[in-house]
Design a protein around this motif. Structure first.
Motif, PDB file in Angstrom:
ATOM      1  N   THR A 126       0.622  -1.128   0.031  1.00  6.83           N
ATOM      2  CA  THR A 126       0.084  -0.344   0.217  1.00  6.83           C
ATOM      3  C   THR A 126       0.819   1.233  -0.266  1.00  6.83           C
ATOM      4  OG1 THR A 126      -1.836  -1.321   1.244  1.00  6.83           O
ATOM      5  CG2 THR A 126      -1.553   1.350   1.509  1.00  6.83           C
ATOM      6  N   VAL A 127       0.322   2.235  -0.775  1.00  5.20           N
ATOM      7  CA  VAL A 127       1.004   3.370  -1.208  1.00  5.20           C
ATOM      8  C   VAL A 127       0.299   4.511   0.095  1.00  5.20           C
ATOM      9  CG1 VAL A 127       2.236   5.076  -2.118  1.00  5.20           C
ATOM     10  CG2 VAL A 127       2.328   2.427  -2.763  1.00  5.20           C
ATOM     11  N   LEU A 128       0.810   5.422   0.269  1.00  4.18           N
ATOM     12  CA  LEU A 128      -0.117   6.686   1.326  1.00  4.18           C
ATOM     13  C   LEU A 128       1.028   7.640   1.246  1.00  4.18           C
ATOM     14  CD1 LEU A 128       0.231   4.345   3.340  1.00  4.18           C
ATOM     15  CD2 LEU A 128      -2.095   5.158   4.051  1.00  4.18           C
ATOM     16  N   GLY A 129       0.288   8.120   0.562  1.00  3.77           N
ATOM     17  CA  GLY A 129       0.449  10.430   0.031  1.00  3.77           C
ATOM     18  C   GLY A 129       0.630  10.761   0.837  1.00  3.77           C
ATOM     19  N   VAL A 130       1.004  12.165   0.264  1.00  2.00           N
ATOM     20  CA  VAL A 130       1.847  12.610   1.141  1.00  2.00           C
ATOM     21  C   VAL A 130       0.514  14.052   1.944  1.00  2.00           C
ATOM     22  CG1 VAL A 130       2.113  15.241   0.909  1.00  2.00           C
ATOM     23  CG2 VAL A 130       3.845  13.818  -0.630  1.00  2.00           C
ATOM     24  N   GLY A 131       0.163  13.752   3.234  1.00  2.00           N
ATOM     25  CA  GLY A 131      -0.377  14.238   4.504  1.00  2.00           C
ATOM     26  C   GLY A 131      -1.676  13.305   4.563  1.00  2.00           C
ATOM     27  N   ALA A 132      -1.713  12.205   4.184  1.00  2.00           N
ATOM     28  CA  ALA A 132      -3.090  10.940   3.936  1.00  2.00           C
ATOM     29  C   ALA A 132      -3.609  10.849   5.791  1.00  2.00           C
ATOM     30  CB  ALA A 132      -2.758  10.189   3.146  1.00  2.00           C
ATOM     31  N   THR A 133      -4.429  10.675   6.001  1.00  2.46           N
ATOM     32  CA  THR A 133      -4.846  10.292   7.466  1.00  2.46           C
ATOM     33  C   THR A 133      -5.350   9.417   7.243  1.00  2.46           C
ATOM     34  OG1 THR A 133      -4.147  12.553   7.503  1.00  2.46           O
ATOM     35  CG2 THR A 133      -5.978  11.814   9.524  1.00  2.46           C
ATOM     36  N   VAL A 134      -5.266   8.299   8.269  1.00  2.00           N
ATOM     37  CA  VAL A 134      -6.470   6.721   7.980  1.00  2.00           C
ATOM     38  C   VAL A 134      -5.863   7.040   9.840  1.00  2.00           C
ATOM     39  CG1 VAL A 134      -6.538   4.149   7.982  1.00  2.00           C
ATOM     40  CG2 VAL A 134      -4.830   6.227   6.387  1.00  2.00           C
ATOM     41  N   LEU A 135      -7.666   6.626  10.251  1.00  2.00           N
ATOM     42  CA  LEU A 135      -7.904   7.274  11.774  1.00  2.00           C
ATOM     43  C   LEU A 135      -8.858   5.444  12.010  1.00  2.00           C
ATOM     44  CD1 LEU A 135      -8.728  10.986  12.287  1.00  2.00           C
ATOM     45  CD2 LEU A 135      -6.578   9.416  12.747  1.00  2.00           C
ATOM     46  N   GLY A 136      -8.714   5.495  13.150  1.00  2.00           N
ATOM     47  CA  GLY A 136      -9.537   4.776  13.567  1.00  2.00           C
ATOM     48  C   GLY A 136      -9.090   3.117  13.782  1.00  2.00           C
ATOM     49  N   PRO A 137      -9.784   1.990  13.369  1.00  2.00           N
ATOM     50  CA  PRO A 137      -9.704   0.001  13.561  1.00  2.00           C
ATOM     51  C   PRO A 137      -9.942   0.445  12.165  1.00  2.00           C
ATOM     52  CG  PRO A 137     -11.166   0.555  15.022  1.00  2.00           C
ATOM     53  CD  PRO A 137     -10.524   2.437  15.114  1.00  2.00           C
ATOM     54  N   VAL A 138      -9.225   1.170  11.337  1.00  2.00           N
ATOM     55  CA  VAL A 138     -10.420   0.612   9.872  1.00  2.00           C
ATOM     56  C   VAL A 138      -8.810  -0.837   8.899  1.00  2.00           C
ATOM     57  CG1 VAL A 138     -11.445   2.782   9.276  1.00  2.00           C
ATOM     58  CG2 VAL A 138      -9.313   2.934   9.276  1.00  2.00           C
ATOM     59  N   SER A 139      -9.600  -1.118   8.080  1.00  2.00           N
ATOM     60  CA  SER A 139      -8.929  -1.907   6.962  1.00  2.00           C
ATOM     61  C   SER A 139      -8.753  -1.096   5.841  1.00  2.00           C
ATOM     62  CB  SER A 139      -9.128  -3.335   7.693  1.00  2.00           C
ATOM     63  OG  SER A 139      -9.029  -3.571   8.374  1.00  2.00           O
ATOM     64  N   VAL A 140      -7.245  -1.433   6.095  1.00  2.00           N
ATOM     65  CA  VAL A 140      -6.777  -0.330   4.238  1.00  2.00           C
ATOM     66  C   VAL A 140      -6.417  -2.168   3.185  1.00  2.00           C
ATOM     67  CG1 VAL A 140      -5.657   0.464   2.713  1.00  2.00           C
ATOM     68  CG2 VAL A 140      -6.507   1.655   4.635  1.00  2.00           C
ATOM     69  N   GLY A 141      -6.893  -2.579   2.548  1.00  2.00           N
ATOM     70  CA  GLY A 141      -7.140  -3.525   1.844  1.00  2.00           C
ATOM     71  C   GLY A 141      -5.241  -3.792   1.219  1.00  2.00           C
ATOM     72  N   HIS A 142      -4.922  -4.713   0.526  1.00  2.00           N
ATOM     73  CA  HIS A 142      -3.529  -4.759  -0.035  1.00  2.00           C
ATOM     74  C   HIS A 142      -3.807  -4.406  -0.855  1.00  2.00           C
ATOM     75  CE1 HIS A 142      -5.259  -8.163  -1.276  1.00  2.00           C
ATOM     76  NE2 HIS A 142      -4.922  -8.501  -2.173  1.00  2.00           N
ATOM     77  N   ASP A 143      -2.560  -3.399  -1.561  1.00  2.00           N
ATOM     78  CA  ASP A 143      -2.280  -3.139  -2.465  1.00  2.00           C
ATOM     79  C   ASP A 143      -2.884  -1.570  -3.504  1.00  2.00           C
ATOM     80  OD1 ASP A 143      -0.224  -4.955  -4.215  1.00  2.00           O
ATOM     81  OD2 ASP A 143      -2.082  -6.337  -4.364  1.00  2.00           O
ATOM     82  N   THR A 144      -3.307  -0.885  -2.462  1.00  2.00           N
ATOM     83  CA  THR A 144      -3.911   0.098  -2.638  1.00  2.00           C
ATOM     84  C   THR A 144      -3.684   1.728  -2.623  1.00  2.00           C
ATOM     85  OG1 THR A 144      -5.695  -0.993  -1.172  1.00  2.00           O
ATOM     86  CG2 THR A 144      -5.632   1.463  -0.878  1.00  2.00           C
ATOM     87  N   VAL A 145      -3.741   2.658  -3.009  1.00  3.55           N
ATOM     88  CA  VAL A 145      -3.275   3.609  -3.024  1.00  3.55           C
ATOM     89  C   VAL A 145      -3.974   4.340  -2.504  1.00  3.55           C
ATOM     90  CG1 VAL A 145      -2.624   5.910  -4.462  1.00  3.55           C
ATOM     91  CG2 VAL A 145      -2.012   3.465  -5.471  1.00  3.55           C
ATOM     92  N   ILE A 146      -3.395   5.104  -1.372  1.00  2.75           N
ATOM     93  CA  ILE A 146      -4.590   6.897  -0.528  1.00  2.75           C
ATOM     94  C   ILE A 146      -3.496   7.615  -1.236  1.00  2.75           C
ATOM     95  CG2 ILE A 146      -4.678   6.933   1.838  1.00  2.75           C
ATOM     96  CD1 ILE A 146      -5.942   4.707   1.266  1.00  2.75           C
ATOM     97  N   GLY A 147      -4.643   8.343  -1.473  1.00  7.04           N
ATOM     98  CA  GLY A 147      -3.852   9.585  -2.256  1.00  7.04           C
ATOM     99  C   GLY A 147      -3.356  10.779  -1.187  1.00  7.04           C
ATOM    100  N   ALA A 148      -2.755  12.100  -1.941  1.00  9.07           N
ATOM    101  CA  ALA A 148      -2.663  13.041  -0.902  1.00  9.07           C
ATOM    102  C   ALA A 148      -3.398  13.605  -0.073  1.00  9.07           C
ATOM    103  CB  ALA A 148      -1.270  14.034  -1.577  1.00  9.07           C
ATOM    104  N   GLN A 149      -3.314  14.117   1.199  1.00  9.19           N
ATOM    105  CA  GLN A 149      -4.173  14.843   1.991  1.00  9.19           C
ATOM    106  C   GLN A 149      -5.840  14.302   1.757  1.00  9.19           C
ATOM    107  OE1 GLN A 149      -3.063  17.183   3.103  1.00  9.19           O
ATOM    108  NE2 GLN A 149      -1.605  17.122   2.652  1.00  9.19           N
ATOM    109  N   SER A 150      -5.972  12.569   1.733  1.00  6.78           N
ATOM    110  CA  SER A 150      -7.005  11.734   1.893  1.00  6.78           C
ATOM    111  C   SER A 150      -7.072  10.778   2.936  1.00  6.78           C
ATOM    112  CB  SER A 150      -6.611  10.715   1.073  1.00  6.78           C
ATOM    113  OG  SER A 150      -7.173  10.799   0.051  1.00  6.78           O
TER     114      SER A 150
END
Length: 190
Positions: A126-150
């Motif tokens: 997984t790639v997490l872009g500049v300023g990406a914020t992931v909060l809480g007990p969430v799951s982000v699946g494999h092979d995912t891109v979280i864009g900048a400031q998301s």
């Protein structure tokens, strides 16, 4: 694992080619990971105070805060790491890439005091872009891109791409837009 981390930096950072790859030993992201691996081991052995002291010293020196309880997989790369925060119960899979300003945090001290996981679970590659914020007990699946400031507040399926909402006045949750073509292209090149 030190050599593996160095090779990962050389592979993922286009600024490092040939002999300049030796510069990777100066990267704060690598020092933060190496320090975390020691602090995490001490944390697992239930050594008091020392793991947290090591993580705070690393934060002071690198600008990257990783709680000793966080679990980080192999070949993780933190590029331009200033401002990265990884919470205590966060779990990162293998081959994860984080850019500066990424937060993997909880939703507040008033939530989840009795639950075991308060922070995100990030899948492999997984790639997490500049300023990406992931909060809480969430799951982000494999092979995912979280864009900048998301901002991610809910589970994200594998092979997805999340982009910021576009509203610059308020940090609103990002939208899952399409399967991630970036990860699939990287796999084809490998």
């Amino acid at each position: 694992m030190i050599l593996e981390d160095l090779l990962t930096a050389c592979r993922k950072d286009p600024a490092l080619r040939g002999w300049s790859c030796a510069e990777a030993v100066l990267y704060p992201g690598l020092w933060a990971l190496w320090s975390h691996r020691i602090a995490h081991l001490l944390h697992r052995w239930r050594v008091p105070l020392l793991p947290r002291a090591l993580s705070q010293l690393t934060r002071l020196l690198t600008g990257i805060e990783i709680h000793p309880g966080a679990v980080i997989g192999r070949r993780c790369f933190i590029d331009h790491g200033m401002g990265v925060v990884i919470g205590e119960t966060a779990v990162l899979g293998d081959d994860v890439m984080l850019y500066h300003g990424v937060t993997l945090g909880g939703t507040g001290w008033w939530h989840g005091r009795t639950t075991s996981r308060r922070h995100p679970l990030i899948g492999d590659r997984t790639v997490l872009g500049v300023g990406a914020t992931v909060l809480g007990p969430v799951s982000v699946g494999h092979d995912t891109v979280i864009g900048a400031q998301s901002l991610v507040l809910h589970d994200v399926p594998a092979h997805s791409s999340v982009r910021a909402s576009g509203d610059t006045t308020v940090h609103t949750p990002g939208r899952i837009t399409r399967p991630s073509r970036f990860i699939n292209e990287e796999k084809r090149q490998a």
